[in-house]
Design an enzyme around this catalytic site. Structure first.
Site, PDB file in Angstrom:
ATOM      1  N   LYS A  14      20.492  59.449 146.261  1.00 20.65           N
ATOM      2  CA  LYS A  14      19.061  59.635 145.655  1.00 20.65           C
ATOM      3  C   LYS A  14      18.366  59.311 146.866  1.00 20.65           C
ATOM      4  CE  LYS A  14      16.558  60.625 142.341  1.00 20.65           C
ATOM      5  NZ  LYS A  14      16.733  61.801 141.833  1.00 20.65           N
ATOM      6  N   SER A  47      17.002  66.197 138.359  1.00 19.12           N
ATOM      7  CA  SER A  47      16.388  64.976 138.105  1.00 19.12           C
ATOM      8  C   SER A  47      15.729  64.840 136.588  1.00 19.12           C
ATOM      9  CB  SER A  47      15.575  64.267 138.957  1.00 19.12           C
ATOM     10  OG  SER A  47      15.711  62.821 139.116  1.00 19.12           O
TER      11      SER A  47
END
Length: 584
Positions: A189, A384
């Site tokens: 991330k 996402s």
């Protein structure tokens, strides 16, 4: 008293005058719009210039201010472009297509979809020719489908492979005392990496190289087939810039001939069978669409609803540029209430955003899937939060060049405690309770970090659970391919995040199959209604501000400004694509 009466009369007079002027402008726009009727002449060539911004869905605006004052960028829907090319196949007035573009205002997946449609167009027996003074990689990729490719004698083909660039801000933060406090889950991330390090992590470099290679391989496979050049040779050309001038481009079979534009026009005239002195009839694809060719006619009464979720995900209403849960939830409810709608296709083109809004849309999609078949089609990016809202579909289609995955969450909070100390600002807090609190003027406490980390972990666990249930996987299996990692569509198919590689048409056809209907129309959602209160609140200064900033900063610096502004406005836990990356 007389002064007040005169003042009020002047104000009312001004308002009446403004109202009359507005009505006049609307009348002029209506008259001019009705007088500019476009017709397709015989022996016409359809021009593909691709200057207009391509969105998955770009309905005609019902905003009179936008139409009169040109308050937004011109745009065209990908669905309209595809339908227009499909209609051109059987249009007796269209003899062929001319691709003449210096650049394409579309993403890689959208460009691949357009190219596939042009491959299909060639089966009609009509020609496709291409010309450019200079080809960038995306315009060359699209143009490579042509029967013949021409370039200006002093032009070039900028064929060099794909690359991406990410800016890092840690030193800037250390020098200024302004920084972002980061809480995240997922080793991949990397949206927050620029605030933590001075250079790219190995994990981020590995995932970025992997999906860039996957996308590049898709592009050169298509070019290799059309130009009869091996992929090995194409990589050699890219490594050594063997398209950097017209002679090298011809020598390496990237283009067929170097000629001037007037000579190219003569070539097109010969193709449609007219003399060089005759006028060549051409029509831009946007004008062709305006004649009604942006739709596919059908007599069917059944409908497949296509709901477009395009843009960043925000908590709130949403509009044509951003996905808000209100907009998508209302669209889903309208589709469910329409008895003629037999199935729903969710078209996702989003890097993600608000985790809360994503969860709310997920819930409405879950309710919808109980009563109607639900199929997802992924566009340029469905990552996402964009994947969050896609994961519970009956089937997920992705383009090979789609960027997806990025199953992870993060939170960022600005902190200026060092800067405040350096310039002599001290903030004091008074609280009634002992619960962890936060101030941008004080270092983040471990107690507050722990509470925030707990929230991030909770949302990540929920995200994993949603994906696991939707994909018939265990939470542990999802976690293995999650951690915020980004995948291309091709890679995502291999790890089980998508079911099939295909475009929007493929998704619609499968949805119809699930609904057991063969004669149907496509109904597009949502409808974007004009909020006149919002329009008047910003009129006319919002556009002027943007133009001034572009003029003063330049296009590239303006992009950086927009990126910084976007990051600074992030609120709450985020589920979004790891970074702002422009593929060139």
């Amino acid at each position: 008293m007389k002064f007040l009466r005169n003042l009020l009369a002047a104000i009312f007079g001004t308002l009446i005058a403004l109202g009359l002027i507005l009505v006049l402008f609307i009348g002029i726009a209506a008259i001019s719009g009705s007088s500019d009727k476009v017709t397709v002449k015989k022996n016409s060539i359809l021009n593909l210039k691709m200057k207009t911004i391509v969105k998955d869905f770009a309905p005609k605006s019902d905003d009179p201010f936008e139409q009169i004052f040109k308050m937004s960028d011109k745009k065209v829907g990908l669905n309209q472009l595809l339908n227009a090319i499909e209609n051109a196949k059987t249009d007796e007035n269209i003899k062929g297509i001319n691709i003449h573009t210096l650049g394409i205002n579309a993403g890689v997946a959208q460009t691949q979809t357009l190219r596939d449609k042009l491959v299909d167009f060639k089966e009609s027996g009509k020609f496709i020719y291409a010309y450019a003074d200079v080809y960038d990689q995306k315009s060359y990729y699209l143009s490579s489908v042509a029967d013949s490719i021409y370039v200006n004698p002093i032009g070039a083909v900028d064929f060099k492979g794909l690359s991406g660039e990410v800016l890092y801000y840690k030193d800037f933060q250390d020098k200024t005392g302004m920084k972002m406090e980061v809480i995240r889950h997922g080793k991949y991330k990397s949206a927050v990496e620029p605030y933590l390090y001075n250079e790219m992590s190995e994990a981020n470099r590995a995932q970025t190289l992997a999906f860039l290679n996957s996308i590049w391989n898709e592009l050169i496979d298509d070019i290799a087939e059309s130009r009869n050049i091996s992929t090995e040779k194409l990589n050699t050309i890219a490594d050594n810039l063997l398209g950097r001038n017209a002679d090298l481009a011809i020598e390496n079979n990237l283009v067929d001939k170097a000629i001037y534009f007037d000579e190219y026009v003569s070539t097109l005239k010969s193709l449609v069978g007219i003399e060089n002195d005759d006028t060549l009839n051409t029509i831009d694809i946007e004008s062709y669409i305006s004649t009604g060719k942006g739709r596919i006619s059908s007599t069917g009464s059944d409908k497949i609803a296509v709901i477009y979720a395009q843009g960043e995900i925000i908590y709130g209403k949403g509009d044509e540029e951003k996905i808000g849960q209100d907009l998508i939830i209302n669209a889903l409810k309208k589709a469910r209430k329409n008895k003629k709608v037999k199935a729903i296709v969710l078209r996702v083109n989003s890097p993600g955003g608000s985790a809360l809004a994503s969860e709310l849309m997920w819930r409405e999609l879950e309710i919808t899937s109980d009563s109607l078949p639900l199929v997802v089609s992924m566009g340029n990016v469905a990552a996402s939060g964009g994947y969050y809202i896609a994961c519970n579909a009956d089937k997920i289609f992705a383009e090979p060049t789609t960027i997806t995955g990025s199953i992870g969450v993060f939170g960022t909070i600005p902190n200026i405690s060092e800067l405040a100390g350096n310039i002599g600002i001290n903030a004091e807090q008074v609280s009634t309770n002992k619960s962890p609190s936060y101030s941008v003027f004080e270092p983040m406490t471990e107690e507050f970090r722990a509470v925030t980390k707990e929230g991030v972990e909770q949302i990540y666990t929920t995200f994993l659970t949603r994906v696991a249930n939707g994909r018939n996987m265990t939470v542990e299996e999802v976690d293995e391919i999650a951690q915020g990692r980004v995948w291309s569509g091709t890679e995502a198919l291999k790890v089980g995040l998508v079911d099939e590689l295909g475009n929007l048409d493929d998704a619609i056809a499968y949805a119809a199959e699930l609904a057991e209907t063969t004669d149907y129309k496509v109904r597009n959602y949502p409808s974007y209604k004009v909020d006149f209160e919002e329009k008047f609140s910003s009129f006319p200064f919002s556009k002027a501000k943007e133009d001034i900033l572009k003029e003063e900063l330049g296009e590239e610096n303006y992009k950086i400004y927009k990126n910084i502004k976007q990051i600074s406005n992030l609120k709450g836990v985020q589920a979004r694509l790891p970074y702002i990356l422009e593929i060139k």
